[in-house]
Design a protein around this motif. Structure first.
Motif, PDB file in Angstrom:
ATOM      1  N   HIS A  22       0.845  -1.191   0.000  1.00 28.00           N
ATOM      2  CA  HIS A  22       0.000   0.000   0.000  1.00 28.00           C
ATOM      3  C   HIS A  22       0.885   1.247   0.000  1.00 28.00           C
ATOM      4  N   LYS A  23       0.352   2.344  -0.537  1.00 28.88           N
ATOM      5  CA  LYS A  23       1.085   3.610  -0.514  1.00 28.88           C
ATOM      6  C   LYS A  23       0.901   4.327   0.812  1.00 28.88           C
ATOM      7  N   GLY A  44      14.104   8.097   8.041  1.00 30.28           N
ATOM      8  CA  GLY A  44      14.002   7.660   6.654  1.00 30.28           C
ATOM      9  C   GLY A  44      13.260   6.352   6.437  1.00 30.28           C
ATOM     10  N   PHE A  45      12.494   5.892   7.408  1.00 30.53           N
ATOM     11  CA  PHE A  45      11.757   4.636   7.252  1.00 30.53           C
ATOM     12  C   PHE A  45      10.399   4.834   6.577  1.00 30.53           C
ATOM     13  N   ILE A  46       9.830   6.038   6.663  1.00 35.00           N
ATOM     14  CA  ILE A  46       8.581   6.352   5.963  1.00 35.00           C
ATOM     15  C   ILE A  46       8.784   7.663   5.208  1.00 35.00           C
ATOM     16  N   ASN A  47       7.965   7.892   4.189  1.00 32.37           N
ATOM     17  CA  ASN A  47       8.086   9.129   3.412  1.00 32.37           C
ATOM     18  C   ASN A  47       7.552  10.325   4.178  1.00 32.37           C
ATOM     19  N   LEU A  64       3.944   5.277   3.196  1.00 39.63           N
ATOM     20  CA  LEU A  64       4.987   4.267   3.309  1.00 39.63           C
ATOM     21  C   LEU A  64       6.081   4.476   2.267  1.00 39.63           C
ATOM     22  N   ARG A  65       7.272   3.992   2.595  1.00 33.13           N
ATOM     23  CA  ARG A  65       8.426   4.194   1.727  1.00 33.13           C
ATOM     24  C   ARG A  65       8.923   2.855   1.187  1.00 33.13           C
ATOM     25  N   TYR A  66       9.257   2.843  -0.099  1.00 37.44           N
ATOM     26  CA  TYR A  66       9.805   1.658  -0.747  1.00 37.44           C
ATOM     27  C   TYR A  66      11.075   2.048  -1.482  1.00 37.44           C
ATOM     28  N   PRO A  71      10.157  -2.750   0.766  1.00 37.42           N
ATOM     29  CA  PRO A  71       9.862  -1.803   1.850  1.00 37.42           C
ATOM     30  C   PRO A  71      11.129  -1.282   2.528  1.00 37.42           C
ATOM     31  N   ALA A  72      11.104  -0.017   2.922  1.00 35.69           N
ATOM     32  CA  ALA A  72      12.230   0.571   3.650  1.00 35.69           C
ATOM     33  C   ALA A  72      12.334  -0.030   5.056  1.00 35.69           C
ATOM     34  N   ILE A  73      11.201  -0.436   5.608  1.00 28.95           N
ATOM     35  CA  ILE A  73      11.194  -1.098   6.930  1.00 28.95           C
ATOM     36  C   ILE A  73      11.249  -2.595   6.686  1.00 28.95           C
TER      37      ILE A  73
END
Length: 131
Positions: A22-23, A44-47, A64-66, A71-73
């Motif tokens: 999901h975004k 820097g784990f989420i946008n 969320l960040r990719y 995933p960044a996390i």
């Protein structure tokens, strides 16, 4: 249905959103969750995240960040739970993956990362670990 561990629910919603690619993820708002989201954004784990005032409580929309489709996390774990609280002194704070990850600590000086807590020489409750 009421949730007994709202922070655990927040982390689970993040995990599920990342697995489903999901975004954004919406979670009921609280000051503690806002502080955790601010740390995740700063590290820097989420946008991004934003507070949406709707209904009696409002909610937090987390973007969320990719990175290259992943995933960044990689992992986010709840450490201190309502049934078993985990506290650590400043010199006993956990190092997550030898400093590659972070631990979120609730201290008397506010919610901060393990690195910041060590720098300020304060201990507290270990909320979660992220890497």
């Amino acid at each position: 249905m009421p949730v007994s561990d709202s922070i655990g629910d927040f982390l689970t919603r993040l995990r599920n959103g990342l697995k489903a690619k999901h975004k954004t993820v919406d979670v009921p708002a609280s000051k503690m969750k806002m502080a955790i989201a601010a740390i995740l954004k700063d590290q820097g784990f989420i946008n991004d995240y934003e507070y949406v005032k709707e209904g009696p409580q409002g909610y937090i929309r987390v973007k969320l960040r990719y990175f290259q489709g992943k995933p960044a996390i990689r992992e986010i774990k709840r450490v201190s739970r309502p049934g078993i609280r985990k506290y650590a002194a400043a010199d006993e704070l956990p190092k997550v993956y030898n400093g590659l990850g972070i631990a979120v600590i609730s201290t008397s000086h506010g919610v901060m990362t393990d690195k910041q807590a060590r720098k300020d020489n304060v201990g507290g409750e270990v909320i979660c670990t992220v890497w």
